[in-house]
Write a protein that holds these residues in place. Structure first.
Motif, PDB file in Angstrom:
ATOM      1  N   VAL A   5       0.892  -1.166   0.000  1.00  9.58           N
ATOM      2  CA  VAL A   5       0.000   0.000   0.000  1.00  9.58           C
ATOM      3  C   VAL A   5       0.925   1.209   0.000  1.00  9.58           C
ATOM      4  O   VAL A   5       1.785   1.320   0.863  1.00  9.58           O
ATOM      5  N   GLU A   6       0.770   2.092  -0.975  1.00 14.02           N
ATOM      6  CA  GLU A   6       1.747   3.173  -1.111  1.00 14.02           C
ATOM      7  C   GLU A   6       1.069   4.534  -1.212  1.00 14.02           C
ATOM      8  O   GLU A   6       0.220   4.758  -2.061  1.00 14.02           O
ATOM      9  N   HIS A   7       1.449   5.434  -0.311  1.00 10.91           N
ATOM     10  CA  HIS A   7       0.980   6.830  -0.323  1.00 10.91           C
ATOM     11  C   HIS A   7      -0.531   6.911  -0.436  1.00 10.91           C
ATOM     12  O   HIS A   7      -1.068   7.713  -1.194  1.00 10.91           O
ATOM     13  N   GLN A   8      -1.213   6.098   0.326  1.00  7.54           N
ATOM     14  CA  GLN A   8      -2.673   6.098   0.281  1.00  7.54           C
ATOM     15  C   GLN A   8      -3.211   7.213   1.168  1.00  7.54           C
ATOM     16  O   GLN A   8      -2.947   7.264   2.371  1.00  7.54           O
ATOM     17  N   LEU A   9      -3.981   8.105   0.556  1.00  3.81           N
ATOM     18  CA  LEU A   9      -4.602   9.191   1.304  1.00  3.81           C
ATOM     19  C   LEU A   9      -5.748   8.623   2.118  1.00  3.81           C
ATOM     20  O   LEU A   9      -6.634   7.963   1.594  1.00  3.81           O
ATOM     21  N   GLU A  10      -5.726   8.873   3.428  1.00  3.19           N
ATOM     22  CA  GLU A  10      -6.743   8.309   4.295  1.00  3.19           C
ATOM     23  C   GLU A  10      -7.246   9.341   5.295  1.00  3.19           C
ATOM     24  O   GLU A  10      -6.483  10.137   5.837  1.00  3.19           O
ATOM     25  N   LEU A  11      -8.537   9.302   5.520  1.00  2.00           N
ATOM     26  CA  LEU A  11      -9.187  10.142   6.506  1.00  2.00           C
ATOM     27  C   LEU A  11      -9.195   9.387   7.825  1.00  2.00           C
ATOM     28  O   LEU A  11      -9.665   8.258   7.891  1.00  2.00           O
ATOM     29  N   HIS A  12      -8.668  10.030   8.864  1.00  2.00           N
ATOM     30  CA  HIS A  12      -8.598   9.380  10.166  1.00  2.00           C
ATOM     31  C   HIS A  12      -9.371  10.162  11.210  1.00  2.00           C
ATOM     32  O   HIS A  12      -9.674  11.338  11.009  1.00  2.00           O
ATOM     33  N   LEU A  13      -9.685   9.502  12.309  1.00  2.00           N
ATOM     34  CA  LEU A  13     -10.549  10.081  13.331  1.00  2.00           C
ATOM     35  C   LEU A  13      -9.755  10.567  14.533  1.00  2.00           C
ATOM     36  O   LEU A  13      -8.721  10.013  14.877  1.00  2.00           O
ATOM     37  N   TYR A  14     -10.315  11.568  15.220  1.00  2.00           N
ATOM     38  CA  TYR A  14      -9.644  12.235  16.322  1.00  2.00           C
ATOM     39  C   TYR A  14     -10.578  12.422  17.499  1.00  2.00           C
ATOM     40  O   TYR A  14     -11.794  12.223  17.383  1.00  2.00           O
ATOM     41  N   PRO A  15     -10.036  12.824  18.641  1.00  2.00           N
ATOM     42  CA  PRO A  15     -10.894  13.060  19.803  1.00  2.00           C
ATOM     43  C   PRO A  15     -12.007  14.052  19.480  1.00  2.00           C
ATOM     44  O   PRO A  15     -11.808  15.008  18.743  1.00  2.00           O
ATOM     45  N   GLY A  67     -14.608  13.487  17.706  1.00  2.00           N
ATOM     46  CA  GLY A  67     -15.218  13.231  16.414  1.00  2.00           C
ATOM     47  C   GLY A  67     -14.613  13.994  15.270  1.00  2.00           C
ATOM     48  O   GLY A  67     -15.119  13.961  14.160  1.00  2.00           O
ATOM     49  N   ARG A  68     -13.516  14.707  15.521  1.00  2.00           N
ATOM     50  CA  ARG A  68     -12.871  15.432  14.431  1.00  2.00           C
ATOM     51  C   ARG A  68     -12.190  14.457  13.479  1.00  2.00           C
ATOM     52  O   ARG A  68     -12.039  13.286  13.763  1.00  2.00           O
ATOM     53  N   ALA A  69     -11.778  14.978  12.346  1.00  2.00           N
ATOM     54  CA  ALA A  69     -11.122  14.131  11.351  1.00  2.00           C
ATOM     55  C   ALA A  69      -9.936  14.869  10.748  1.00  2.00           C
ATOM     56  O   ALA A  69      -9.889  16.095  10.728  1.00  2.00           O
ATOM     57  N   GLY A  70      -8.969  14.121  10.304  1.00  2.20           N
ATOM     58  CA  GLY A  70      -7.792  14.690   9.650  1.00  2.20           C
ATOM     59  C   GLY A  70      -7.241  13.694   8.650  1.00  2.20           C
ATOM     60  O   GLY A  70      -7.810  12.630   8.447  1.00  2.20           O
ATOM     61  N   TRP A  71      -6.101  14.022   8.069  1.00  4.94           N
ATOM     62  CA  TRP A  71      -5.611  13.257   6.931  1.00  4.94           C
ATOM     63  C   TRP A  71      -4.170  12.785   7.118  1.00  4.94           C
ATOM     64  O   TRP A  71      -3.340  13.469   7.708  1.00  4.94           O
ATOM     65  N   CYS A  72      -3.912  11.618   6.558  1.00  4.09           N
ATOM     66  CA  CYS A  72      -2.571  11.038   6.558  1.00  4.09           C
ATOM     67  C   CYS A  72      -2.310  10.357   5.218  1.00  4.09           C
ATOM     68  O   CYS A  72      -3.230  10.017   4.482  1.00  4.09           O
ATOM     69  N   LEU A  73      -1.027  10.173   4.923  1.00  5.32           N
ATOM     70  CA  LEU A  73      -0.606   9.345   3.801  1.00  5.32           C
ATOM     71  C   LEU A  73       0.011   8.079   4.386  1.00  5.32           C
ATOM     72  O   LEU A  73       0.967   8.137   5.162  1.00  5.32           O
ATOM     73  N   THR A  74      -0.545   6.936   4.014  1.00  2.00           N
ATOM     74  CA  THR A  74      -0.146   5.659   4.603  1.00  2.00           C
ATOM     75  C   THR A  74       0.556   4.776   3.584  1.00  2.00           C
ATOM     76  O   THR A  74       0.133   4.680   2.433  1.00  2.00           O
ATOM     77  N   GLY A 108       4.653  -0.551   8.418  1.00  2.00           N
ATOM     78  CA  GLY A 108       3.912   0.578   7.875  1.00  2.00           C
ATOM     79  C   GLY A 108       4.267   1.895   8.526  1.00  2.00           C
ATOM     80  O   GLY A 108       4.791   1.940   9.651  1.00  2.00           O
ATOM     81  N   ILE A 109       4.030   2.956   7.786  1.00  2.76           N
ATOM     82  CA  ILE A 109       4.121   4.303   8.326  1.00  2.76           C
ATOM     83  C   ILE A 109       2.868   5.069   7.922  1.00  2.76           C
ATOM     84  O   ILE A 109       2.242   4.770   6.902  1.00  2.76           O
ATOM     85  N   SER A 110       2.507   6.043   8.722  1.00  2.75           N
ATOM     86  CA  SER A 110       1.396   6.923   8.407  1.00  2.75           C
ATOM     87  C   SER A 110       1.834   8.335   8.775  1.00  2.75           C
ATOM     88  O   SER A 110       2.104   8.621   9.944  1.00  2.75           O
ATOM     89  N   ARG A 111       1.926   9.185   7.757  1.00  3.28           N
ATOM     90  CA  ARG A 111       2.492  10.524   7.933  1.00  3.28           C
ATOM     91  C   ARG A 111       1.394  11.569   7.948  1.00  3.28           C
ATOM     92  O   ARG A 111       0.541  11.618   7.066  1.00  3.28           O
ATOM     93  N   ASP A 112       1.408  12.408   8.979  1.00  6.21           N
ATOM     94  CA  ASP A 112       0.438  13.495   9.061  1.00  6.21           C
ATOM     95  C   ASP A 112       0.535  14.364   7.818  1.00  6.21           C
ATOM     96  O   ASP A 112       1.632  14.729   7.386  1.00  6.21           O
ATOM     97  N   LEU A 113      -0.605  14.688   7.267  1.00  4.68           N
ATOM     98  CA  LEU A 113      -0.648  15.494   6.052  1.00  4.68           C
ATOM     99  C   LEU A 113      -1.000  16.921   6.427  1.00  4.68           C
ATOM    100  O   LEU A 113      -2.120  17.213   6.842  1.00  4.68           O
ATOM    101  N   ASN A 114      -0.035  17.821   6.286  1.00  5.03           N
ATOM    102  CA  ASN A 114      -0.228  19.213   6.647  1.00  5.03           C
ATOM    103  C   ASN A 114      -0.531  20.051   5.420  1.00  5.03           C
ATOM    104  O   ASN A 114       0.129  19.929   4.392  1.00  5.03           O
TER     105      ASN A 114
END
Length: 268
Positions: free
Chosen positions: A85-95, A97-104, A121-127
Protein backbone atom coordinates in the motif's frame (compact mmCIF):
# COMPACT_ATOMS: atom_id res chain seq x y z
CA UNK A 1 16.52 -24.63 25.90
CA UNK A 2 17.28 -21.41 24.07
CA UNK A 3 14.49 -19.25 22.71
CA UNK A 4 14.10 -18.71 18.99
CA UNK A 5 15.77 -15.59 17.63
CA UNK A 6 13.58 -12.53 17.21
CA UNK A 7 12.99 -12.18 13.43
CA UNK A 8 12.21 -8.49 13.90
CA UNK A 9 15.39 -7.63 15.83
CA UNK A 10 17.17 -6.36 12.68
CA UNK A 11 14.48 -3.67 12.40
CA UNK A 12 15.28 -2.10 15.77
CA UNK A 13 17.32 0.59 14.02
CA UNK A 14 14.26 1.62 12.00
CA UNK A 15 12.23 1.97 15.17
CA UNK A 16 14.94 4.19 16.65
CA UNK A 17 15.02 6.39 13.54
CA UNK A 18 11.24 6.81 13.46
CA UNK A 19 11.27 7.67 17.18
CA UNK A 20 12.70 11.03 16.10
CA UNK A 21 9.73 11.90 13.85
CA UNK A 22 6.77 13.27 15.82
CA UNK A 23 4.51 13.54 12.77
CA UNK A 24 5.03 9.94 11.59
CA UNK A 25 3.56 6.77 13.05
CA UNK A 26 5.66 3.63 12.48
CA UNK A 27 4.82 0.03 13.29
CA UNK A 28 5.64 -3.57 12.47
CA UNK A 29 3.11 -6.37 12.97
CA UNK A 30 3.61 -10.11 12.79
CA UNK A 31 1.55 -12.47 10.64
CA UNK A 32 -1.10 -12.59 13.37
CA UNK A 33 -1.56 -8.84 13.20
CA UNK A 34 0.10 -8.16 16.55
CA UNK A 35 2.36 -5.16 17.11
CA UNK A 36 5.99 -6.19 17.51
CA UNK A 37 7.68 -2.83 16.86
CA UNK A 38 6.24 0.67 17.33
CA UNK A 39 7.81 4.09 17.37
CA UNK A 40 7.53 6.62 20.17
CA UNK A 41 4.95 8.69 18.30
CA UNK A 42 2.54 5.76 18.19
CA UNK A 43 3.09 5.05 21.87
CA UNK A 44 2.69 8.72 22.81
CA UNK A 45 -0.59 8.94 20.93
CA UNK A 46 -2.02 5.65 22.15
CA UNK A 47 -0.62 4.70 25.55
CA UNK A 48 0.84 7.83 27.09
CA UNK A 49 4.31 6.93 25.84
CA UNK A 50 4.62 3.33 27.01
CA UNK A 51 5.53 1.13 24.06
CA UNK A 52 5.17 -2.08 26.06
CA UNK A 53 1.42 -1.51 26.33
CA UNK A 54 1.14 -1.90 22.54
CA UNK A 55 3.50 -4.81 21.93
CA UNK A 56 1.60 -8.05 21.40
CA UNK A 57 -1.75 -6.34 20.93
CA UNK A 58 -3.93 -6.30 17.82
CA UNK A 59 -5.82 -3.30 16.39
CA UNK A 60 -9.06 -4.71 17.86
CA UNK A 61 -7.53 -4.25 21.32
CA UNK A 62 -6.57 -0.64 20.62
CA UNK A 63 -9.17 0.92 18.33
CA UNK A 64 -12.97 1.06 18.09
CA UNK A 65 -14.32 -2.02 16.31
CA UNK A 66 -15.18 -0.39 12.94
CA UNK A 67 -11.73 1.14 12.61
CA UNK A 68 -9.90 -1.95 13.86
CA UNK A 69 -11.68 -4.13 11.31
CA UNK A 70 -10.67 -1.80 8.49
CA UNK A 71 -7.02 -1.71 9.56
CA UNK A 72 -6.93 -5.49 9.97
CA UNK A 73 -8.35 -6.06 6.48
CA UNK A 74 -5.68 -3.83 4.96
CA UNK A 75 -2.93 -5.69 6.86
CA UNK A 76 -4.32 -9.07 5.82
CA UNK A 77 -4.26 -8.07 2.16
CA UNK A 78 -0.59 -7.10 2.39
CA UNK A 79 0.26 -10.30 4.27
CA UNK A 80 -1.58 -12.58 1.83
CA UNK A 81 -0.60 -10.96 -1.45
CA UNK A 82 2.69 -9.26 -0.66
CA UNK A 83 1.42 -6.19 -2.50
CA UNK A 84 2.28 -2.88 -0.93
CA UNK A 85 0.00 0.00 0.00
CA UNK A 86 1.75 3.17 -1.11
CA UNK A 87 0.98 6.83 -0.32
CA UNK A 88 -2.67 6.10 0.28
CA UNK A 89 -4.60 9.19 1.30
CA UNK A 90 -6.74 8.31 4.30
CA UNK A 91 -9.19 10.14 6.51
CA UNK A 92 -8.60 9.38 10.17
CA UNK A 93 -10.55 10.08 13.33
CA UNK A 94 -9.64 12.23 16.32
CA UNK A 95 -10.89 13.06 19.80
CA UNK A 96 -14.30 14.70 19.80
CA UNK A 97 -15.22 13.23 16.41
CA UNK A 98 -12.87 15.43 14.43
CA UNK A 99 -11.12 14.13 11.35
CA UNK A 100 -7.79 14.69 9.65
CA UNK A 101 -5.61 13.26 6.93
CA UNK A 102 -2.57 11.04 6.56
CA UNK A 103 -0.61 9.35 3.80
CA UNK A 104 -0.15 5.66 4.60
CA UNK A 105 2.37 3.17 3.22
CA UNK A 106 2.60 -0.53 4.11
CA UNK A 107 5.04 -3.20 2.90
CA UNK A 108 5.30 -6.92 3.54
CA UNK A 109 8.36 -7.98 5.53
CA UNK A 110 10.16 -11.09 4.31
CA UNK A 111 12.72 -13.46 5.79
CA UNK A 112 15.92 -14.63 4.09
CA UNK A 113 13.97 -17.29 2.17
CA UNK A 114 11.45 -14.76 0.85
CA UNK A 115 8.60 -15.81 3.12
CA UNK A 116 6.34 -13.09 4.50
CA UNK A 117 6.81 -12.70 8.25
CA UNK A 118 4.95 -9.45 8.90
CA UNK A 119 3.90 -6.04 7.70
CA UNK A 120 5.67 -2.72 8.26
CA UNK A 121 3.91 0.58 7.87
CA UNK A 122 4.12 4.30 8.33
CA UNK A 123 1.40 6.92 8.41
CA UNK A 124 2.49 10.52 7.93
CA UNK A 125 0.44 13.49 9.06
CA UNK A 126 -0.65 15.49 6.05
CA UNK A 127 -0.23 19.21 6.65
CA UNK A 128 -1.90 21.79 4.41
CA UNK A 129 0.66 24.28 3.07
CA UNK A 130 0.27 27.96 3.87
CA UNK A 131 -0.34 30.65 1.30
CA UNK A 132 3.34 31.64 1.54
CA UNK A 133 4.54 28.21 0.43
CA UNK A 134 6.45 28.04 -2.82
CA UNK A 135 4.02 27.45 -5.69
CA UNK A 136 0.88 28.37 -3.75
CA UNK A 137 0.35 31.74 -5.44
CA UNK A 138 0.43 30.10 -8.87
CA UNK A 139 -2.44 27.82 -7.87
CA UNK A 140 -4.38 30.31 -5.74
CA UNK A 141 -7.17 31.02 -8.22
CA UNK A 142 -7.72 27.34 -8.95
CA UNK A 143 -7.68 26.45 -5.25
CA UNK A 144 -10.25 29.14 -4.49
CA UNK A 145 -12.44 27.70 -7.23
CA UNK A 146 -12.18 24.24 -5.67
CA UNK A 147 -12.88 25.58 -2.20
CA UNK A 148 -15.93 27.59 -3.25
CA UNK A 149 -17.48 25.14 -5.71
CA UNK A 150 -16.40 21.69 -4.46
CA UNK A 151 -20.06 20.67 -4.18
CA UNK A 152 -20.54 21.17 -7.92
CA UNK A 153 -19.50 18.99 -10.85
CA UNK A 154 -15.98 20.33 -11.22
CA UNK A 155 -13.67 18.89 -13.88
CA UNK A 156 -9.91 18.84 -13.36
CA UNK A 157 -9.51 20.22 -16.89
CA UNK A 158 -11.56 23.32 -15.99
CA UNK A 159 -9.72 23.83 -12.70
CA UNK A 160 -6.35 23.59 -14.47
CA UNK A 161 -7.50 26.11 -17.06
CA UNK A 162 -8.37 28.52 -14.23
CA UNK A 163 -4.74 28.36 -13.15
CA UNK A 164 -3.54 28.84 -16.73
CA UNK A 165 -1.93 25.41 -16.76
CA UNK A 166 -2.26 22.19 -18.70
CA UNK A 167 -3.78 19.26 -16.83
CA UNK A 168 -0.33 17.67 -16.55
CA UNK A 169 1.25 20.85 -15.17
CA UNK A 170 -1.60 21.33 -12.72
CA UNK A 171 -1.39 17.75 -11.48
CA UNK A 172 2.38 18.01 -10.99
CA UNK A 173 2.13 21.27 -9.04
CA UNK A 174 -0.72 20.09 -6.83
CA UNK A 175 1.12 16.85 -6.13
CA UNK A 176 4.26 18.73 -5.14
CA UNK A 177 2.45 21.24 -2.94
CA UNK A 178 -0.21 19.03 -1.31
CA UNK A 179 1.32 15.55 -1.70
CA UNK A 180 -1.88 14.34 -3.36
CA UNK A 181 -3.54 14.45 -6.74
CA UNK A 182 -6.06 17.18 -7.72
CA UNK A 183 -8.86 14.61 -7.57
CA UNK A 184 -7.78 13.52 -4.09
CA UNK A 185 -7.69 17.16 -3.03
CA UNK A 186 -11.21 17.71 -4.35
CA UNK A 187 -12.42 14.60 -2.52
CA UNK A 188 -10.68 15.87 0.61
CA UNK A 189 -12.55 19.18 0.49
CA UNK A 190 -15.86 17.39 0.06
CA UNK A 191 -15.20 14.90 2.82
CA UNK A 192 -13.99 17.59 5.23
CA UNK A 193 -17.40 19.24 4.95
CA UNK A 194 -19.15 15.87 5.11
CA UNK A 195 -17.43 14.97 8.37
CA UNK A 196 -18.41 18.35 9.82
CA UNK A 197 -22.04 17.77 8.88
CA UNK A 198 -21.94 14.25 10.32
CA UNK A 199 -20.57 15.61 13.60
CA UNK A 200 -22.66 18.72 13.96
CA UNK A 201 -26.03 17.97 12.32
CA UNK A 202 -28.70 15.29 12.11
CA UNK A 203 -29.09 15.64 8.36
CA UNK A 204 -29.86 12.39 6.52
CA UNK A 205 -26.91 10.86 4.70
CA UNK A 206 -28.57 11.46 1.35
CA UNK A 207 -28.83 15.18 2.05
CA UNK A 208 -25.20 15.35 3.19
CA UNK A 209 -24.20 13.57 -0.01
CA UNK A 210 -25.92 16.17 -2.17
CA UNK A 211 -24.63 19.11 -0.15
CA UNK A 212 -21.03 17.93 -0.51
CA UNK A 213 -20.98 17.19 -4.22
CA UNK A 214 -21.74 13.47 -4.49
CA UNK A 215 -24.35 12.36 -7.01
CA UNK A 216 -26.18 10.22 -4.44
CA UNK A 217 -25.87 8.56 -1.04
CA UNK A 218 -24.32 5.43 -2.55
CA UNK A 219 -21.42 7.36 -4.11
CA UNK A 220 -20.90 9.31 -0.90
CA UNK A 221 -20.85 6.15 1.22
CA UNK A 222 -18.45 4.43 -1.16
CA UNK A 223 -15.93 7.28 -1.15
CA UNK A 224 -16.23 8.00 2.56
CA UNK A 225 -15.71 4.32 3.40
CA UNK A 226 -12.70 4.16 1.08
CA UNK A 227 -10.92 7.05 2.77
CA UNK A 228 -12.10 6.62 6.37
CA UNK A 229 -12.28 2.84 6.54
CA UNK A 230 -15.84 2.95 7.94
CA UNK A 231 -19.24 3.94 6.59
CA UNK A 232 -20.48 7.47 7.32
CA UNK A 233 -23.29 6.16 9.51
CA UNK A 234 -20.80 4.34 11.73
CA UNK A 235 -18.57 7.41 11.78
CA UNK A 236 -21.49 9.42 13.11
CA UNK A 237 -22.12 6.79 15.76
CA UNK A 238 -18.59 6.72 17.16
CA UNK A 239 -18.51 8.42 20.55
CA UNK A 240 -15.62 10.21 22.18
CA UNK A 241 -14.64 7.35 24.47
CA UNK A 242 -12.19 5.81 22.05
CA UNK A 243 -9.26 3.85 23.55
CA UNK A 244 -6.61 5.41 21.35
CA UNK A 245 -6.25 8.80 19.74
CA UNK A 246 -3.14 9.86 17.92
CA UNK A 247 -1.95 13.29 18.79
CA UNK A 248 -3.12 16.55 20.26
CA UNK A 249 -1.28 19.06 18.11
CA UNK A 250 -3.26 22.22 17.43
CA UNK A 251 -4.52 23.09 14.02
CA UNK A 252 -1.93 25.14 12.21
CA UNK A 253 -2.81 28.55 10.89
CA UNK A 254 -1.69 27.46 7.44
CA UNK A 255 -4.55 24.97 7.22
CA UNK A 256 -6.97 27.89 7.00
CA UNK A 257 -5.73 28.43 3.46
CA UNK A 258 -8.20 25.77 2.32
CA UNK A 259 -10.49 25.92 5.35
CA UNK A 260 -9.78 22.31 6.30
CA UNK A 261 -9.36 20.60 9.65
CA UNK A 262 -5.91 19.11 10.17
CA UNK A 263 -5.26 17.80 13.69
CA UNK A 264 -2.80 15.01 14.36
CA UNK A 265 -3.55 11.67 12.85
CA UNK A 266 -5.01 8.47 14.24
CA UNK A 267 -3.63 5.39 12.62
CA UNK A 268 -3.12 1.67 13.33
Amino acid sequence: MTSAPDPFAPHAFAEALFDALPDVVFFIKDTHGRYVRVNQTLADRCTGGDKTKLIGRKPAEVFPAPLAASYARQDETVLKTGKKVEHQLELHLYPGGRAGWCLTTKHALRDAQGGIIGVAGISRDLNVPGDKAAGFAELASALKLMQKHYAESLRIEDIARKAGLSVYQFEQRVQKLFQMSPLQLLHKLRLDEATRLLRETDLPLGEIALQTGWCDQSAFTRHFSRYAGIAPGKFRGLNQKQPCFYGTRKRSASSKALNTNNPDSQRP
